[in-house]
Motif scaffolding. Sequence first.
Motif, mmCIF file in Angstrom:
data_model
loop_
_atom_site.group_PDB
_atom_site.id
_atom_site.type_symbol
_atom_site.label_atom_id
_atom_site.label_comp_id
_atom_site.label_asym_id
_atom_site.label_seq_id
_atom_site.Cartn_x
_atom_site.Cartn_y
_atom_site.Cartn_z
ATOM 1 N N GLU A 43 0.814 -1.206 0.000
ATOM 2 C CA GLU A 43 0.000 0.000 0.000
ATOM 3 C C GLU A 43 0.853 1.263 0.000
ATOM 4 N N HIS A 44 2.003 1.222 0.650
ATOM 5 C CA HIS A 44 2.830 2.420 0.806
ATOM 6 C C HIS A 44 4.120 2.341 -0.013
ATOM 7 N N THR A 45 4.152 1.505 -1.047
ATOM 8 C CA THR A 45 5.382 1.320 -1.825
ATOM 9 C C THR A 45 5.934 2.630 -2.363
ATOM 10 N N GLY A 46 5.090 3.446 -2.971
ATOM 11 C CA GLY A 46 5.573 4.686 -3.568
ATOM 12 C C GLY A 46 6.242 5.591 -2.562
ATOM 13 N N GLN A 47 5.616 5.787 -1.425
ATOM 14 C CA GLN A 47 6.166 6.650 -0.379
ATOM 15 C C GLN A 47 7.493 6.106 0.147
ATOM 16 N N LEU A 48 7.539 4.799 0.370
ATOM 17 C CA LEU A 48 8.747 4.174 0.908
ATOM 18 C C LEU A 48 9.896 4.214 -0.094
ATOM 19 N N VAL A 49 9.604 3.945 -1.353
ATOM 20 C CA VAL A 49 10.649 3.925 -2.378
ATOM 21 C C VAL A 49 11.233 5.315 -2.575
ATOM 22 N N THR A 50 10.399 6.340 -2.569
ATOM 23 C CA THR A 50 10.900 7.707 -2.717
ATOM 24 C C THR A 50 11.892 8.052 -1.613
ATOM 25 N N LEU A 51 11.553 7.707 -0.391
ATOM 26 C CA LEU A 51 12.458 7.989 0.725
ATOM 27 C C LEU A 51 13.720 7.133 0.632
ATOM 28 N N ALA A 52 13.578 5.873 0.212
ATOM 29 C CA ALA A 52 14.748 5.002 0.072
ATOM 30 C C ALA A 52 15.710 5.529 -0.988
ATOM 31 N N GLN A 53 15.189 6.075 -2.079
ATOM 32 C CA GLN A 53 16.055 6.654 -3.108
ATOM 33 C C GLN A 53 16.889 7.800 -2.536
ATOM 34 N N GLU A 54 16.260 8.630 -1.716
ATOM 35 C CA GLU A 54 16.974 9.765 -1.140
ATOM 36 C C GLU A 54 18.116 9.317 -0.230
ATOM 37 N N GLU A 55 17.903 8.234 0.509
ATOM 38 C CA GLU A 55 18.887 7.850 1.523
ATOM 39 C C GLU A 55 19.932 6.856 1.025
ATOM 40 N N THR A 56 19.620 6.085 -0.028
ATOM 41 C CA THR A 56 20.538 5.008 -0.431
ATOM 42 C C THR A 56 21.145 5.174 -1.813
ATOM 43 N N HIS A 57 20.601 6.065 -2.655
ATOM 44 C CA HIS A 57 21.062 6.264 -4.032
ATOM 45 C C HIS A 57 20.750 5.064 -4.934
ATOM 46 N N LEU A 58 19.997 4.094 -4.455
ATOM 47 C CA LEU A 58 19.587 2.986 -5.315
ATOM 48 C C LEU A 58 18.453 3.452 -6.213
ATOM 49 N N ASP A 59 18.354 2.865 -7.428
ATOM 50 C CA ASP A 59 17.369 3.356 -8.379
ATOM 51 C C ASP A 59 15.980 2.795 -8.087
ATOM 52 N N GLU A 60 14.984 3.443 -8.657
ATOM 53 C CA GLU A 60 13.599 3.114 -8.358
ATOM 54 C C GLU A 60 13.252 1.685 -8.751
ATOM 55 N N THR A 61 13.721 1.231 -9.909
ATOM 56 C CA THR A 61 13.401 -0.129 -10.347
ATOM 57 C C THR A 61 13.925 -1.156 -9.362
ATOM 58 N N ARG A 62 15.173 -0.979 -8.969
ATOM 59 C CA ARG A 62 15.763 -1.907 -7.994
ATOM 60 C C ARG A 62 14.968 -1.891 -6.690
ATOM 61 N N LEU A 63 14.603 -0.713 -6.208
ATOM 62 C CA LEU A 63 13.922 -0.604 -4.922
ATOM 63 C C LEU A 63 12.508 -1.176 -4.981
ATOM 64 N N ARG A 64 11.797 -0.925 -6.069
ATOM 65 C CA ARG A 64 10.456 -1.498 -6.191
ATOM 66 C C ARG A 64 10.519 -3.025 -6.238
ATOM 67 N N GLY A 65 11.525 -3.543 -6.929
ATOM 68 C CA GLY A 65 11.706 -4.992 -6.941
ATOM 69 C C GLY A 65 12.011 -5.538 -5.560
ATOM 70 N N GLU A 66 12.768 -4.768 -4.786
ATOM 71 C CA GLU A 66 13.106 -5.218 -3.434
ATOM 72 C C GLU A 66 11.891 -5.192 -2.504
ATOM 73 N N VAL A 67 11.017 -4.200 -2.677
ATOM 74 C CA VAL A 67 9.778 -4.182 -1.888
ATOM 75 C C VAL A 67 8.949 -5.417 -2.206
ATOM 76 N N LEU A 68 8.844 -5.750 -3.495
ATOM 77 C CA LEU A 68 8.090 -6.941 -3.881
ATOM 78 C C LEU A 68 8.700 -8.189 -3.270
ATOM 79 N N ARG A 69 10.021 -8.289 -3.306
ATOM 80 C CA ARG A 69 10.694 -9.438 -2.687
ATOM 81 C C ARG A 69 10.382 -9.512 -1.191
#
Length: 479
Positions: A43-69
């Motif tokens: 439910e909160h993937t978008g919000q979490l991924v945006t914050l993760a990008q800011e703090e880790t420099h990982l790209d959105e595709t990688r982070l969205r895949g990691e949330v799914l995992r």
Amino acid sequence: MTSPSPLVSPATGAARDAALVLAALTPSERGALLRDLSDVLREHTGQLVTLAQEETHLDETRLRGEVLRTCMQLDMFAEITEEGAYLDVMIDRADTEALPAPRPDVRRMLVPLGPVAVFTASNFPFAFSVLGGDTASAIAAGCPVIIKAHEGHPRLTDLTAALAAAVLPTGVLSVVHGRDAGRALVTDPVVQAVGFTGSTAGGRALFDLAAQRPDPIPFYGELGSLNPVIITPGALAARGADLVGEYIGSVTRSQGQLCTKPGLLFLPERHGLENSLHEAISAVPPAPMLGPWIAEAYSATLDDLAAHAAVRRIGAVPTGNKGTEQRAHSPSAALLTVTADDLRNHPELLRECFGPASMVVTYTSSEDLLATLRKIPGSLTATVHGEENTDEELVRNIWSTLRAGRLIWNDWPTGVAVTRAMHHGGPWPATTSPLHTSVGGTAINRWLRPIAYQNMPEALLPQALQTSNPWGVRRRTAP
């Protein structure tokens, strides 16, 4: 008994109070909690991924895949909990005629250890973090979790924990920050086990703390790993050119910040691929690493290895802190090379370089290869690229020589499947306990201990051991 620290006592006290509540839930109730957590992440993937990008420099595709995992891990442990087979229930009924002596009624099952601490990883802000496999398996087992937040993504940690707390009983999940709090967690008398993913030095220091407690506790650390990859002569002849690109892709995936990155590639002498390797590694653009502390450690380790008299360089070498700030935090990928004989004679070269670098090791014969493989410390993975009809004897010898938790044939170690059968562990220094794993269905075993009940009245037995089996779990029963 060690006195609790005020840095962590609010969290450990809440976890202690929650332990009885969580352990008393039925398997289906515990499974429902895990599914609720999976839903929260989705439910909160978008919000979490945006914050993760800011703090880790990982790209959105990688982070969205990691949330799914991470959601898949939570769902998998929900299934495991609901099935109840993880309880490993065994019932041996009383037998007055058994030889050599009458046998009492003995009933055994696994029960939760109690509150546990989980140290999150920098390189997986979801899958090895607040709601990652350690937490999912611990809650599945019935253990409250105190998270030691990684300094690389503190805001993401707090947000994820706040979202999780909304669907969990009070005290089941809490967070502490700071290295002093981390050390205090390991020694707090409430904490009954620790899960850790990180550096060998940091993990060893905490492992020693856990062992030195007045009441030592299990410490399940995933630390450093070289993950050797062996290319046989048959594979080199059949598809050497293709293997170059696959190897460089595996080394530089996520900027080399994966615990399963191949740190050593064994190639036959006079392999003829050096120009291809040079071109492939030089074509990899620099990219930001998780943080300056990782980039600096990577550059320092690589420069130290490259300066060794037995080592040559292939392709680019990172600029470290010698260039602009951007280049310092986005070092280049690099390859080194050494002979198998020199690697055997210089064990100081057997060091993990966490980042987009690897070492090519050239061997002259099967004997040269096997003698060198015997020197490699325990790893999470070991890989062989070979030809089934020509390399079978050599491969059997390789498998019997290497010490690793996952053996891979004609594939690459990066990418750890979320399946029940997966084992993500290995002999020291890959992990502190090769029997257990931080990925896969058996991760739940780390947070459990067996209890046998002898001649216990039915009313005093846990529900899983009662004759009526009200939980409906799978059991092994002897007449």
